[in-house]
Design a protein around this motif. Structure first.
Motif, PDB file in Angstrom:
ATOM      1  N   LEU A   1      -3.687   5.303   7.160  1.00 52.41           N
ATOM      2  CA  LEU A   1      -4.767   5.297   6.173  1.00 52.41           C
ATOM      3  C   LEU A   1      -5.622   4.041   6.297  1.00 52.41           C
ATOM      4  O   LEU A   1      -6.847   4.098   6.180  1.00 52.41           O
ATOM      5  CB  LEU A   1      -4.208   5.397   4.762  1.00 52.41           C
TER       6      LEU A   1
ATOM      7  N   ARG B   1      -9.450   3.502  -3.992  1.00 55.71           N
ATOM      8  CA  ARG B   1      -8.718   4.600  -4.636  1.00 55.71           C
ATOM      9  C   ARG B   1      -9.614   5.387  -5.582  1.00 55.71           C
ATOM     10  O   ARG B   1      -9.490   6.600  -5.684  1.00 55.71           O
ATOM     11  CB  ARG B   1      -7.500   4.085  -5.394  1.00 55.71           C
TER      12      ARG B   1
ATOM     13  N   LEU C   1       0.829  -1.201   0.000  1.00 53.41           N
ATOM     14  CA  LEU C   1       0.000   0.000   0.000  1.00 53.41           C
ATOM     15  C   LEU C   1       0.865   1.253   0.000  1.00 53.41           C
ATOM     16  O   LEU C   1       0.592   2.215  -0.725  1.00 53.41           O
ATOM     17  CB  LEU C   1      -0.923   0.027   1.220  1.00 53.41           C
TER      18      LEU C   1
ATOM     19  N   SER D   1     -11.903   7.540  -3.210  1.00 52.62           N
ATOM     20  CA  SER D   1     -11.304   8.298  -2.113  1.00 52.62           C
ATOM     21  C   SER D   1     -10.797   9.641  -2.602  1.00 52.62           C
ATOM     22  O   SER D   1     -10.729   9.920  -3.790  1.00 52.62           O
ATOM     23  CB  SER D   1     -10.145   7.520  -1.492  1.00 52.62           C
TER      24      SER D   1
ATOM     25  N   GLU E   1      -8.218  -0.951  -5.146  1.00 48.97           N
ATOM     26  CA  GLU E   1      -8.452  -0.176  -6.371  1.00 48.97           C
ATOM     27  C   GLU E   1      -9.814   0.525  -6.308  1.00 48.97           C
ATOM     28  O   GLU E   1      -9.938   1.684  -6.710  1.00 48.97           O
ATOM     29  CB  GLU E   1      -8.352  -1.071  -7.600  1.00 48.97           C
TER      30      GLU E   1
ATOM     31  N   ALA F   1       0.700   4.620   5.481  1.00 45.72           N
ATOM     32  CA  ALA F   1      -0.178   3.583   4.929  1.00 45.72           C
ATOM     33  C   ALA F   1      -0.949   2.907   6.060  1.00 45.72           C
ATOM     34  O   ALA F   1      -2.145   2.628   5.922  1.00 45.72           O
ATOM     35  CB  ALA F   1       0.629   2.559   4.136  1.00 45.72           C
TER      36      ALA F   1
ATOM     37  N   ASN G   1       0.220   9.396  -7.885  1.00 42.07           N
ATOM     38  CA  ASN G   1       0.498   8.253  -7.004  1.00 42.07           C
ATOM     39  C   ASN G   1      -0.618   7.983  -6.022  1.00 42.07           C
ATOM     40  O   ASN G   1      -0.448   7.249  -5.074  1.00 42.07           O
ATOM     41  CB  ASN G   1       1.800   8.441  -6.223  1.00 42.07           C
ATOM     42  N   GLY G   2      -1.739   8.648  -6.216  1.00 39.35           N
ATOM     43  CA  GLY G   2      -2.864   8.426  -5.334  1.00 39.35           C
ATOM     44  C   GLY G   2      -2.847   9.252  -4.058  1.00 39.35           C
ATOM     45  O   GLY G   2      -3.732   9.148  -3.243  1.00 39.35           O
ATOM     46  N   VAL G   3      -1.810  10.071  -3.850  1.00 32.99           N
ATOM     47  CA  VAL G   3      -1.767  10.882  -2.633  1.00 32.99           C
ATOM     48  C   VAL G   3      -1.601  12.345  -2.953  1.00 32.99           C
ATOM     49  O   VAL G   3      -1.255  12.744  -4.007  1.00 32.99           O
ATOM     50  CB  VAL G   3      -0.635  10.453  -1.690  1.00 32.99           C
TER      51      VAL G   3
ATOM     52  N   TYR H   1      -7.899  10.426  -2.695  1.00 33.97           N
ATOM     53  CA  TYR H   1      -6.593  10.186  -3.286  1.00 33.97           C
ATOM     54  C   TYR H   1      -6.665   9.869  -4.778  1.00 33.97           C
ATOM     55  O   TYR H   1      -5.657   9.729  -5.440  1.00 33.97           O
ATOM     56  CB  TYR H   1      -5.890   9.028  -2.569  1.00 33.97           C
TER      57      TYR H   1
ATOM     58  N   LEU I   1       0.769   3.993  -2.983  1.00 36.44           N
ATOM     59  CA  LEU I   1       0.316   5.351  -2.714  1.00 36.44           C
ATOM     60  C   LEU I   1       1.444   6.366  -2.656  1.00 36.44           C
ATOM     61  O   LEU I   1       1.197   7.565  -2.563  1.00 36.44           O
ATOM     62  CB  LEU I   1      -0.474   5.375  -1.403  1.00 36.44           C
TER      63      LEU I   1
END
Length: 68
Positions: free
Chosen positions: A27, A56, A13, A59, A53, A24, A66-68, A61, A17
């Motif tokens: 989260l 993500r 994770l 959310s 997935e 992580a 990178n999702g963050v 993110y 992320l």
């Protein structure tokens, strides 16, 4: 990444992320985060790739690099 490509650990994770393992972990304790799929005897929680997935996509993110 992922255990046999189907499960994520906290380390996976973090890599996914682009955060540290501690972040992580934090989260993963939030209300909107998926429940772990399983917890191994050593205490390691694992999540299904599909669940992460989906999280993500819904959310805060989802739209960030990178999702963050």
């Amino acid at each position: 990444m992922g255990v046999k490509g189907r499960l994520y650990t906290t380390g996976d994770l973090a890599d996914l992320l682009g955060v540290g393992r501690q972040r992580a972990y934090v989260l993963s304790r939030q209300r909107d985060f998926p429940e772990p799929y399983d917890e191994w005897p050593n205490g390691l929680a694992v999540w299904r790739v599909e669940d992460i997935e989906a999280w993500r996509r819904t959310s805060r993110y989802a739209d960030e690099p990178n999702g963050v």
